[in-house]
Design an enzyme around this catalytic site. Structure first.
Site, PDB file in Angstrom:
ATOM      1  N   LYS A  10      23.891  13.010  49.114  1.00  0.00           N
ATOM      2  CA  LYS A  10      24.990  12.321  48.429  1.00  0.00           C
ATOM      3  C   LYS A  10      24.414  11.306  47.452  1.00  0.00           C
ATOM      4  O   LYS A  10      23.268  10.851  47.578  1.00  0.00           O
ATOM      5  CB  LYS A  10      25.917  11.621  49.435  1.00  0.00           C
ATOM      6  N   ASP A 136      26.564   6.666  57.327  1.00  0.00           N
ATOM      7  CA  ASP A 136      26.882   7.714  56.344  1.00  0.00           C
ATOM      8  C   ASP A 136      27.219   9.062  56.988  1.00  0.00           C
ATOM      9  O   ASP A 136      27.588  10.002  56.289  1.00  0.00           O
ATOM     10  CB  ASP A 136      25.701   7.926  55.382  1.00  0.00           C
TER      11      ASP A 136
END
EC number: 2.7.1.148
Length: 284
Positions: A10, A136
């Site tokens: 990401k 995350d």
């Protein structure tokens, strides 16, 4: 039986820190999106009740420090599973880079074992488990594009950014997220405009996305590691449309709309940075 799962990286389109929480974590507001740079996870059932981590990357731990290991152990503990698994990690995402490589490996392991062991858990349930492993991991379970709040575990899905190229450059240093947060003065930061970024995504406006990139950790890491500042300067000089550090760094990425400019930036960065990637947004 064996199963292959992709674990995409990401980038942060925006990262804001609001305040320090009583539990020691920071209250964050982050907009993240997945990109087409991925580790490959192979899961193989074992007859004995053990977890084996296999990786050719010397920076990937093969014990309980590994987030994929923790994901498998969490499922075994929580659901009282007496099965074993070999987790082979083909590492493509740079380690300790601000790209959530370890978190994505954990999320891929959760999703893969859910299928391999036929557990029947929903994505929401897997994301909730993932939040116990790392901030995350919940986002990585869903993937796509999202606003993450709390300490990163509260996920609100957003439209994908318009298609473009992402050039990533990681210097040969690792950055400690804990050190970066320790050096962050929350009372004295310029907050990115999260609402403006959400609006840009809703309107699929590439120019407004570029204009509203922001990361409050960037200035801290640039002060601590001048080589990160140098990469950012070079990427801007070579003509990326917008440049930002991802996460706590040290990876810097540039957005590029037209392929004609892509090669010049990529080749220019290869001149003084070993790990350079040119990939597409996944975003959804």
């Amino acid at each position: 039986m064996r199963l292959l799962v992709k674990a995409p990286a990401k980038i942060n389109l925006s990262l804001d820190v609001l305040h320090k929480r009583p539990d020691g974590f920071h209250e964050v507001e982050m907009i993240m999106t997945t990109i087409d740079l991925a580790d490959r996870i192979e899961l193989t059932n074992l007859s004995d009740d053990t977890i084996n981590i296999l990786s050719h990357n010397r920076f990937v731990p093969d014990d309980g420090r590994n987030l994929a290991y923790q994901a498998a152990q969490l499922l075994k503990d929580r659901l009282d599973i007496k099965k074993g698994v070999a987790i082979s990690i083909d590492k493509v995402i740079p380690v300790a880079a601000g790209l959530a490589g370890g978190s994505s490996d954990a999320a891929a392991t959760l999703k893969g074992l859910n299928r391999l062991w036929d557990l029947g858990l929903s994505l929401d349930e897997l994301a909730e488990l993932g939040s116990e492993i790392g901030s995350d991991v919940s986002f990585c379970v869903y993937g796509g594009t999202a606003l993450a709040t709390g300490r990163g575990e509260k996920i609100e899905h957003l439209p994908a950014p318009p298609n473009c190229w992402v050039i990533l450059a990681k210097p040969t240093i690792g950055v400690s997220t804990a050190d970066v947060y320790r050096n962050l003065d929350v009372s004295n930061i310029q907050h990115p405009n999260t609402e403006a970024m959400i609006s840009a995504l809703n309107r699929s406006s590439y120019s407004d996305i570029c204009a509203n990139l922001g990361n409050v950790l960037e200035s801290v890491t640039l002060d601590m590691y001048p080589e990160v500042a140098q990469i950012k300067d070079q990427m801007e000089r070579f003509g990326a449309d917008a440049v930002l550090m991802s996460g706590s760094g040290p990876t810097v990425y540039g957005l590029v709309q037209y392929e004609s400019r892509l090669h010049r930036i990529y080749n220019g960065l290869r001149g003084f940075c070993d790990q350079v990637f040119a990939v597409r947004m996944l975003g959804e």
